[in-house]
Every structure is written in structure tokens, then in C-alpha cells.
Design a protein around this motif. Structure first.
Motif, PDB file in Angstrom:
ATOM      1  N   SER A  13       8.066   0.453   0.871  1.00 15.51           N
ATOM      2  CA  SER A  13       6.827  -0.172   1.335  1.00 15.51           C
ATOM      3  C   SER A  13       6.143  -0.990   0.257  1.00 15.51           C
ATOM      4  O   SER A  13       5.165  -1.695   0.535  1.00 15.51           O
ATOM      5  CB  SER A  13       5.864   0.913   1.840  1.00 15.51           C
ATOM      6  OG  SER A  13       5.568   1.835   0.801  1.00 15.51           O
TER       7      SER A  13
ATOM      8  N   GLN B 164       9.277   7.031  -1.856  1.00 15.01           N
ATOM      9  CA  GLN B 164       8.367   6.939  -0.710  1.00 15.01           C
ATOM     10  C   GLN B 164       7.451   8.143  -0.576  1.00 15.01           C
ATOM     11  O   GLN B 164       6.462   8.096   0.145  1.00 15.01           O
ATOM     12  CB  GLN B 164       9.182   6.789   0.581  1.00 15.01           C
ATOM     13  CG  GLN B 164      10.040   5.531   0.631  1.00 15.01           C
ATOM     14  CD  GLN B 164       9.207   4.284   0.849  1.00 15.01           C
ATOM     15  OE1 GLN B 164       8.361   3.937   0.041  1.00 15.01           O
ATOM     16  NE2 GLN B 164       9.434   3.602   1.958  1.00 15.01           N
TER      17      GLN B 164
ATOM     18  N   ASP C  27       7.433  -0.575   8.030  1.00 17.28           N
ATOM     19  CA  ASP C  27       6.470  -1.141   7.090  1.00 17.28           C
ATOM     20  C   ASP C  27       7.145  -1.236   5.727  1.00 17.28           C
ATOM     21  O   ASP C  27       6.919  -0.432   4.842  1.00 17.28           O
ATOM     22  CB  ASP C  27       5.227  -0.257   7.021  1.00 17.28           C
ATOM     23  CG  ASP C  27       4.143  -0.878   6.139  1.00 17.28           C
ATOM     24  OD1 ASP C  27       4.215  -2.097   5.920  1.00 17.28           O
ATOM     25  OD2 ASP C  27       3.270  -0.139   5.677  1.00 17.28           O
ATOM     26  N   ALA C  28       8.018  -2.219   5.568  1.00 14.51           N
ATOM     27  CA  ALA C  28       8.786  -2.374   4.334  1.00 14.51           C
ATOM     28  C   ALA C  28       8.670  -3.803   3.844  1.00 14.51           C
ATOM     29  O   ALA C  28       8.602  -4.741   4.635  1.00 14.51           O
ATOM     30  CB  ALA C  28      10.254  -2.014   4.561  1.00 14.51           C
TER      31      ALA C  28
END
Length: 219
Positions: A178, A163, A81-82
Motif C-alpha cells: 500500500s 503490511q 489498495d496498492a
């Protein structure tokens, strides 16, 4: 007729008076010549300075327009999920919409890169997931242009949280995150000028020039 005749001595300037006038004109020329020469020499310098200022203004406007339009498109990679944003000290790649006249659905991949630490170049291509980054300046699908040459001490930095939350700070790299960085800073020296440009991308799909905040990030 009783016209009164003027004496011959009043008919014009005497030789002494002419010599005095010539001497005064010579003194004035000696006094004014350095100032005139300095003005003539300063004119090309002023014109060059104005041209350099206009060049910098053009680069600032172009970079601001590009980076402020970058969008948080997610990478289509399983289990990751980037956002599709890759920031390094000498290069930043991101996605942004194409100009409205070409169609609102087209997304373009832009790459800003500092070549050899001296030249800022911009490359772009329609994002069709078909042009690998290794084809930068090589494949026919990419268009490239030189934005500014003669840079020194040029680098990109990225402001935001890591993160795992914590307080935001400036990072040399922003890869595999993300979210987009809150701010992007481009600093460089050019022709004895030190320039710092700070731009906020469209983190939530709306353009916002955010102020640097020291508030903790939400985890």
C-alpha cells in the motif's frame, strides 16, 4: 695590439671529457628509461579509469533522478489498495512524472531490469494503461536503452515495513504493498568495483533522502 693568445689545449673539450659526458648521459638514460616507460604505460590506464568513473557517475545521477521521482500512484484495481510499484531482485517498475518541458500532467512508467545478471537496461512509456509489461522491449510504445553492461552480483532491495507493521527491514521483493518502500538499494560489481546506491522515492509527494530507521512502523 697586444692580444693574449690562449693555449691550444684550452680551445675546446678533450676527447676524454667528451667520453665522460657521453657515459654520464648513458647512465642517466638507463636510470630514467624505466620511469618514463612506466609513465607512458600508466597514462592509458589512468584515462580508462577516469572514463569508467565518469560512466559510473552518470549512471548514479540517472538512477537517483529516476527513483527519487517515483510517486505512490494507486493501482486502479477493485478491492485493492496498492501502489503501482513492483520491485524484484532483478527488476523494478514504477511511475514518475515526465520531464517538465513535455507537460506536467504526463506520467511515465519506467522499468529498470538486469538482463542475464549482467546488463542494466531502462525502458519507459507514457502511462496509458495500454502497454502490458510483457511487451517490455517489444511494443512500439516502449523506448529502451542500455545503461551499464558487464555487471556481476547485481540486485535491487527495498527497505520498509510489511503490511502488518513491525520493524522495517530490507526485502528482496516489494509487490502489492500500500506504500512505496522507504529506500531502494541497487548494489553491483563492475570492473572490480563494488558499488552500492541507496535512493529514497517520493513517498509523500516530496523528495526526501531518508536515513534508515529502526523505529517500529505504524500499523
Amino acid at each position: 695590439m697586444n692580444a693574449r693568445l690562449r693555449p691550444a689545449s684550452d680551445a675546446g673539450f678533450t676527447l676524454m671529457e667528451l667520453l665522460v659526458v657521453v657515459a654520464l648521459l648513458g647512465l642517466m638514460a638507463m636510470v630514467l628509461a624505466p620511469s618514463l616507460r612506466a609513465a607512458l604505460e600508466a597514462w592509458p590506464r589512468a584515462a580508462a579509469t577516469n572514463a569508467e568513473g565518469e560512466k559510473l557517475d552518470s549512471v548514479r545521477l540517472h538512477l537517483t533522478g529516476l527513483l527519487s521521482q517515483s510517486r505512490p500512484f494507486l493501482a486502479e484495481t477493485t478491492g485493492q489498495d496498492a501502489v503501482r510499484f513492483d520491485g524484484a531482485p532483478d527488476q523494478v517498475s514504477f511511475l514518475a512524472p515526465l520531464a517538465q518541458r513535455f507537460g506536467p500532467a504526463d506520467i511515465v512508467k519506467f522499468i529498470l531490469r538486469i538482463d542475464d545478471g549482467r546488463t542494466l537496461r531502462l525502458a519507459w512509456a507514457l502511462d496509458r494503461d495500454s502497454a502490458p509489461q510483457s511487451a517490455f522491449f517489444g511494443a512500439a510504445t516502449w523506448q529502451a536503452t542500455e545503461m551499464l553492461a558487464g555487471l556481476t552480483e547485481a540486485s535491487f532491495q527495498y527497505f520498509g515495513c510489511d503490511q502488518h507493521g513491525g520493524r522495517p527491514k530490507w526485502w528482496d521483493r516489494w509487490t502489492g504493498r500500500s506504500t512505496l518502500p522507504t529506500l531502494i538499494r541497487f548494489q553491483f560489481s563492475w570492473k572490480k568495483r563494488i558499488e552500492v546506491l541507496v535512493i529514497a522515492p517520493r513517498v509523500e509527494g516530496e523528495s526526501s533522502f531518508s536515513e534508515v530507521s529502526e523505529a517500529p512502523c505504524s500499523e
